[in-house]
Design a protein around this motif. Structure first.
Motif, short mmCIF file in Angstrom:
data_model
loop_
_atom_site.label_atom_id
_atom_site.label_comp_id
_atom_site.label_asym_id
_atom_site.label_seq_id
_atom_site.Cartn_x
_atom_site.Cartn_y
_atom_site.Cartn_z
N LYS A 14 0.82 -1.22 0.00
CA LYS A 14 0.00 0.00 0.00
C LYS A 14 0.85 1.27 0.00
O LYS A 14 0.49 2.27 -0.61
CB LYS A 14 -0.94 -0.01 1.20
N SER A 15 2.00 1.23 0.69
CA SER A 15 2.85 2.43 0.71
C SER A 15 3.46 2.68 -0.67
O SER A 15 3.64 3.83 -1.07
CB SER A 15 3.94 2.31 1.78
N ASP A 16 3.72 1.61 -1.42
CA ASP A 16 4.20 1.76 -2.80
C ASP A 16 3.11 2.39 -3.66
O ASP A 16 3.36 3.29 -4.46
CB ASP A 16 4.58 0.40 -3.41
N LYS A 17 1.90 1.91 -3.48
CA LYS A 17 0.75 2.42 -4.23
C LYS A 17 0.55 3.92 -3.95
O LYS A 17 0.35 4.71 -4.87
CB LYS A 17 -0.52 1.63 -3.86
N LYS A 18 0.63 4.29 -2.67
CA LYS A 18 0.47 5.71 -2.30
C LYS A 18 1.54 6.57 -2.95
O LYS A 18 1.27 7.68 -3.41
CB LYS A 18 0.50 5.87 -0.78
N LYS A 19 2.78 6.06 -2.97
CA LYS A 19 3.89 6.80 -3.58
C LYS A 19 3.59 7.05 -5.06
O LYS A 19 3.74 8.16 -5.55
CB LYS A 19 5.20 6.02 -3.41
N SER A 22 0.86 9.61 -5.70
CA SER A 22 1.27 11.00 -5.48
C SER A 22 2.08 11.54 -6.65
O SER A 22 2.14 12.75 -6.86
CB SER A 22 2.06 11.13 -4.18
N CYS A 32 -1.87 -4.06 -5.71
CA CYS A 32 -0.89 -4.46 -4.69
C CYS A 32 -0.88 -5.97 -4.55
O CYS A 32 -1.94 -6.60 -4.46
CB CYS A 32 -1.26 -3.87 -3.33
N GLU A 89 13.46 0.03 -1.66
CA GLU A 89 12.00 -0.05 -1.68
C GLU A 89 11.41 1.09 -2.49
O GLU A 89 11.90 2.22 -2.43
CB GLU A 89 11.45 0.05 -0.25
N ALA A 91 8.62 2.56 -1.91
CA ALA A 91 8.10 3.56 -0.97
C ALA A 91 9.20 4.45 -0.40
O ALA A 91 8.94 5.60 -0.03
CB ALA A 91 7.34 2.88 0.16
#
Length: 114
Positions: A14-19, A22, A32, A89, A91
């Motif tokens: 999820k943190s990769d997706k958020k990055k 943005s 994911c 990573e 993220a």
């Protein structure tokens, strides 16, 4: 009228997706794998992604490489994107670096990250 090909990016978490959300300046589905992917989930995904342009952007670590190998085997037409190994990573990579990686695949990114 020519139908536009749907594009999908596969990431680990999820943190990769958020990055990516943005940095991207276009509507694109981001899926994911949550770190690992079972054979049954991979089979489902392959059917779902059959007629789409697929990008793989996973971490530069063992679990990311494992996922990448699975997709190389099962979805050889997917386009593999790589972050610099120093960030390890997705993220953790700076937005500017992620933007450059995405731009190299002709994905639209917000101009402020260039």
């Amino acid at each position: 009228m020519e139908r536009e090909i749907e594009r999908v990016i596969i990431v680990e978490g999820k943190s990769d997706k958020k990055k990516l959300e943005s940095v991207l300046n276009e509507e694109i589905e981001i899926i994911c794998t949550n770190g690992t992917i079972s054979t049954s989930r991979l089979d489902e995904l392959i059917e779902e992604l059959f007629d789409k342009e697929v990008y793989i952007l996973v971490d530069a670590d063992d679990s990311g490489e494992k996922i990448r190998r699975q997709f190389l085997r099962e979805l050889p037409e997917a386009i593999h994107l790589y972050i610099d190994k120093t960030y390890r990573e997705v993220a953790a990579a700076p937005e500017q670096h992620v933007a450059t990686v995405l731009l190299s695949a002709n994905l639209d990114v917000h101009a402020n990250f260039l």
